[in-house]
Motif scaffolding. Sequence first.
Motif, PDB file in Angstrom:
ATOM      1  N   ALA A 190      54.119  -4.456  38.231  1.00  0.00           N
ATOM      2  CA  ALA A 190      54.508  -3.222  39.215  1.00  0.00           C
ATOM      3  C   ALA A 190      54.540  -4.559  40.875  1.00  0.00           C
ATOM      4  O   ALA A 190      55.520  -4.510  41.120  1.00  0.00           O
ATOM      5  CB  ALA A 190      54.055  -2.258  39.020  1.00  0.00           C
ATOM      6  N   SER A 191      53.950  -4.960  40.631  1.00  0.00           N
ATOM      7  CA  SER A 191      53.387  -5.910  42.415  1.00  0.00           C
ATOM      8  C   SER A 191      54.130  -7.257  42.444  1.00  0.00           C
ATOM      9  O   SER A 191      54.301  -7.719  42.942  1.00  0.00           O
ATOM     10  CB  SER A 191      51.594  -5.777  42.628  1.00  0.00           C
ATOM     11  OG  SER A 191      50.948  -7.510  40.891  1.00  0.00           O
ATOM     12  N   LEU A 192      55.073  -7.502  40.846  1.00  0.00           N
ATOM     13  CA  LEU A 192      55.687  -8.349  41.058  1.00  0.00           C
ATOM     14  C   LEU A 192      56.608  -7.849  41.979  1.00  0.00           C
ATOM     15  O   LEU A 192      57.666  -7.149  42.088  1.00  0.00           O
ATOM     16  CB  LEU A 192      56.317  -9.295  39.869  1.00  0.00           C
ATOM     17  CG  LEU A 192      54.971  -9.042  38.513  1.00  0.00           C
ATOM     18  CD1 LEU A 192      56.181 -10.138  37.720  1.00  0.00           C
ATOM     19  CD2 LEU A 192      55.156 -10.752  38.882  1.00  0.00           C
ATOM     20  N   PRO A 193      57.788  -9.368  43.024  1.00  0.00           N
ATOM     21  CA  PRO A 193      58.845  -9.153  43.628  1.00  0.00           C
ATOM     22  C   PRO A 193      59.720  -8.848  42.436  1.00  0.00           C
ATOM     23  O   PRO A 193      60.072  -8.821  41.348  1.00  0.00           O
ATOM     24  CB  PRO A 193      58.942 -10.494  43.757  1.00  0.00           C
ATOM     25  CG  PRO A 193      57.728 -11.151  44.024  1.00  0.00           C
ATOM     26  CD  PRO A 193      57.037 -10.439  42.702  1.00  0.00           C
ATOM     27  N   GLU A 194      60.480  -7.289  43.313  1.00  0.00           N
ATOM     28  CA  GLU A 194      61.926  -7.424  42.281  1.00  0.00           C
ATOM     29  C   GLU A 194      62.343  -8.355  41.774  1.00  0.00           C
ATOM     30  O   GLU A 194      62.352  -8.067  40.307  1.00  0.00           O
ATOM     31  CB  GLU A 194      62.964  -5.942  43.350  1.00  0.00           C
ATOM     32  CG  GLU A 194      63.987  -4.929  42.651  1.00  0.00           C
ATOM     33  CD  GLU A 194      64.498  -5.811  42.430  1.00  0.00           C
ATOM     34  OE1 GLU A 194      65.514  -5.481  41.104  1.00  0.00           O
ATOM     35  OE2 GLU A 194      65.571  -7.066  43.055  1.00  0.00           O
ATOM     36  N   LYS A 195      63.053  -9.207  42.266  1.00  0.00           N
ATOM     37  CA  LYS A 195      64.002 -10.248  40.333  1.00  0.00           C
ATOM     38  C   LYS A 195      62.913 -10.782  40.094  1.00  0.00           C
ATOM     39  O   LYS A 195      63.520 -10.275  38.890  1.00  0.00           O
ATOM     40  CB  LYS A 195      64.099 -11.136  41.965  1.00  0.00           C
ATOM     41  CG  LYS A 195      65.622 -11.475  42.911  1.00  0.00           C
ATOM     42  CD  LYS A 195      66.092 -12.507  43.546  1.00  0.00           C
ATOM     43  CE  LYS A 195      66.422 -11.998  44.353  1.00  0.00           C
ATOM     44  NZ  LYS A 195      68.017 -12.939  45.226  1.00  0.00           N
ATOM     45  N   LEU A 196      61.458 -11.392  40.112  1.00  0.00           N
ATOM     46  CA  LEU A 196      60.814 -11.473  38.930  1.00  0.00           C
ATOM     47  C   LEU A 196      60.341 -10.309  38.219  1.00  0.00           C
ATOM     48  O   LEU A 196      60.291 -10.388  36.876  1.00  0.00           O
ATOM     49  CB  LEU A 196      59.472 -12.074  39.241  1.00  0.00           C
ATOM     50  CG  LEU A 196      59.880 -13.237  40.689  1.00  0.00           C
ATOM     51  CD1 LEU A 196      58.212 -14.001  40.669  1.00  0.00           C
ATOM     52  CD2 LEU A 196      60.229 -13.947  39.136  1.00  0.00           C
ATOM     53  N   ARG A 197      59.758  -9.127  38.662  1.00  0.00           N
ATOM     54  CA  ARG A 197      60.045  -8.120  37.280  1.00  0.00           C
ATOM     55  C   ARG A 197      61.092  -7.856  36.981  1.00  0.00           C
ATOM     56  O   ARG A 197      60.348  -7.442  35.821  1.00  0.00           O
ATOM     57  CB  ARG A 197      59.599  -7.050  38.891  1.00  0.00           C
ATOM     58  CG  ARG A 197      58.930  -4.987  37.845  1.00  0.00           C
ATOM     59  CD  ARG A 197      58.565  -4.243  39.216  1.00  0.00           C
ATOM     60  NE  ARG A 197      59.714  -3.966  39.247  1.00  0.00           N
ATOM     61  CZ  ARG A 197      59.888  -3.693  40.949  1.00  0.00           C
ATOM     62  NH1 ARG A 197      58.816  -4.825  41.544  1.00  0.00           N
ATOM     63  NH2 ARG A 197      60.082  -3.618  41.498  1.00  0.00           N
ATOM     64  N   VAL A 198      61.979  -7.854  36.880  1.00  0.00           N
ATOM     65  CA  VAL A 198      63.084  -7.153  36.317  1.00  0.00           C
ATOM     66  C   VAL A 198      63.047  -7.976  35.257  1.00  0.00           C
ATOM     67  O   VAL A 198      63.403  -7.963  34.291  1.00  0.00           O
ATOM     68  CB  VAL A 198      64.300  -6.985  37.198  1.00  0.00           C
ATOM     69  CG1 VAL A 198      65.625  -7.027  36.411  1.00  0.00           C
ATOM     70  CG2 VAL A 198      64.388  -5.933  38.266  1.00  0.00           C
ATOM     71  N   GLY A 201      45.543  -2.537  29.201  1.00  0.00           N
ATOM     72  CA  GLY A 201      47.227  -1.921  29.326  1.00  0.00           C
ATOM     73  C   GLY A 201      47.431  -2.243  30.886  1.00  0.00           C
ATOM     74  O   GLY A 201      48.709  -2.287  31.199  1.00  0.00           O
ATOM     75  N   GLN A 202      46.948  -0.719  31.817  1.00  0.00           N
ATOM     76  CA  GLN A 202      46.915  -0.504  32.837  1.00  0.00           C
ATOM     77  C   GLN A 202      46.854  -1.342  33.977  1.00  0.00           C
ATOM     78  O   GLN A 202      47.448  -1.781  35.021  1.00  0.00           O
ATOM     79  CB  GLN A 202      45.867   0.607  32.971  1.00  0.00           C
ATOM     80  CG  GLN A 202      46.155   1.348  34.599  1.00  0.00           C
ATOM     81  CD  GLN A 202      47.301   2.038  34.559  1.00  0.00           C
ATOM     82  OE1 GLN A 202      48.162   2.858  34.086  1.00  0.00           O
ATOM     83  NE2 GLN A 202      48.407   1.964  35.740  1.00  0.00           N
ATOM     84  N   HIS A 203      46.475  -2.788  33.631  1.00  0.00           N
ATOM     85  CA  HIS A 203      46.124  -3.929  34.567  1.00  0.00           C
ATOM     86  C   HIS A 203      47.042  -4.591  34.921  1.00  0.00           C
ATOM     87  O   HIS A 203      47.541  -5.527  35.345  1.00  0.00           O
ATOM     88  CB  HIS A 203      44.001  -5.022  34.429  1.00  0.00           C
ATOM     89  CG  HIS A 203      43.354  -3.753  34.704  1.00  0.00           C
ATOM     90  ND1 HIS A 203      43.644  -3.821  35.759  1.00  0.00           N
ATOM     91  CD2 HIS A 203      42.624  -3.729  33.921  1.00  0.00           C
ATOM     92  CE1 HIS A 203      42.389  -3.470  36.068  1.00  0.00           C
ATOM     93  NE2 HIS A 203      41.137  -3.367  34.732  1.00  0.00           N
ATOM     94  N   VAL A 204      47.517  -4.850  32.958  1.00  0.00           N
ATOM     95  CA  VAL A 204      49.196  -5.290  32.713  1.00  0.00           C
ATOM     96  C   VAL A 204      50.447  -4.918  33.689  1.00  0.00           C
ATOM     97  O   VAL A 204      50.912  -5.334  34.613  1.00  0.00           O
ATOM     98  CB  VAL A 204      49.350  -5.890  31.595  1.00  0.00           C
ATOM     99  CG1 VAL A 204      50.875  -6.453  31.421  1.00  0.00           C
ATOM    100  CG2 VAL A 204      48.414  -6.581  31.074  1.00  0.00           C
ATOM    101  N   GLN A 205      50.423  -2.632  33.327  1.00  0.00           N
ATOM    102  CA  GLN A 205      51.520  -2.600  34.766  1.00  0.00           C
ATOM    103  C   GLN A 205      51.057  -2.607  35.764  1.00  0.00           C
ATOM    104  O   GLN A 205      52.085  -3.074  36.703  1.00  0.00           O
ATOM    105  CB  GLN A 205      51.694  -1.663  33.568  1.00  0.00           C
ATOM    106  CG  GLN A 205      51.779  -0.806  32.024  1.00  0.00           C
ATOM    107  CD  GLN A 205      51.298   1.000  32.319  1.00  0.00           C
ATOM    108  OE1 GLN A 205      50.945   1.344  32.993  1.00  0.00           O
ATOM    109  NE2 GLN A 205      51.377   0.971  30.888  1.00  0.00           N
ATOM    110  N   ASN A 206      49.480  -2.761  36.305  1.00  0.00           N
ATOM    111  CA  ASN A 206      50.023  -2.959  38.015  1.00  0.00           C
ATOM    112  C   ASN A 206      50.322  -3.903  38.460  1.00  0.00           C
ATOM    113  O   ASN A 206      50.966  -4.606  38.654  1.00  0.00           O
ATOM    114  CB  ASN A 206      48.468  -2.968  38.518  1.00  0.00           C
ATOM    115  CG  ASN A 206      47.909  -1.513  37.683  1.00  0.00           C
ATOM    116  OD1 ASN A 206      48.522  -0.804  38.009  1.00  0.00           O
ATOM    117  ND2 ASN A 206      46.687  -1.131  37.961  1.00  0.00           N
ATOM    118  N   ALA A 207      49.801  -5.203  37.562  1.00  0.00           N
ATOM    119  CA  ALA A 207      50.250  -6.757  38.114  1.00  0.00           C
ATOM    120  C   ALA A 207      51.524  -6.744  37.930  1.00  0.00           C
ATOM    121  O   ALA A 207      52.486  -6.984  38.929  1.00  0.00           O
ATOM    122  CB  ALA A 207      49.919  -7.624  36.576  1.00  0.00           C
TER     123      ALA A 207
END
Length: 194
Positions: free
Chosen positions: A136-144, A128-134
Amino acid sequence: MVTVDDEQIWIDQAKAGDSSAYRMLVERHQDAIARLVSRLLGADHPGIDDVIQDVFVRAYFALDRFRGQAAFRTWLTRIAVNRCRDEQRRTQRRWTLTRTLAQQAALEQETAVEPQGDGLEETPDAIGQHVQNAVASLPEKLRVVVTLKDLEGYSYEEVSRILECKLGTVKSRHARAREQLRRRLEPIVPSLHP
């Protein structure tokens, strides 16, 4: 159980100046908005409570402009996403002024997913922490987009309305985000490999 009709009554009463009706709207949506803001900014973001509170303050002062063309939840989420974008720009400017190349390298190393053998020894919390980190590391438009679609459960159409962009753009960003996440998480969860 609160119905859509109950919510519409609260909206109408709040528009008429009933602060207790607005408080009911806040209570109904505060957990979802807090979760969304936390996911978009990161749970360790300083001042996250101020951002959440500001979402509801902005919604209160814009309530007379709510026309009901989208669900209240969708409208409120749009305010939260826009407020998070403002906050990210503000903190990014501050970071840009102080960050060194060494700090950037350390940040990239922290968010990189390291291969962990066959992945079987990873605990669910570690994965779960790896998923959260991954995410969080996405560009903002993709992360949203991936946060709204996959983590918050909005439909493509709702995400399109929240972000005020075309449906095809949302689907494209979602596909790119999921592909980047798959590549980043593949060393941790080998079954992601097609």
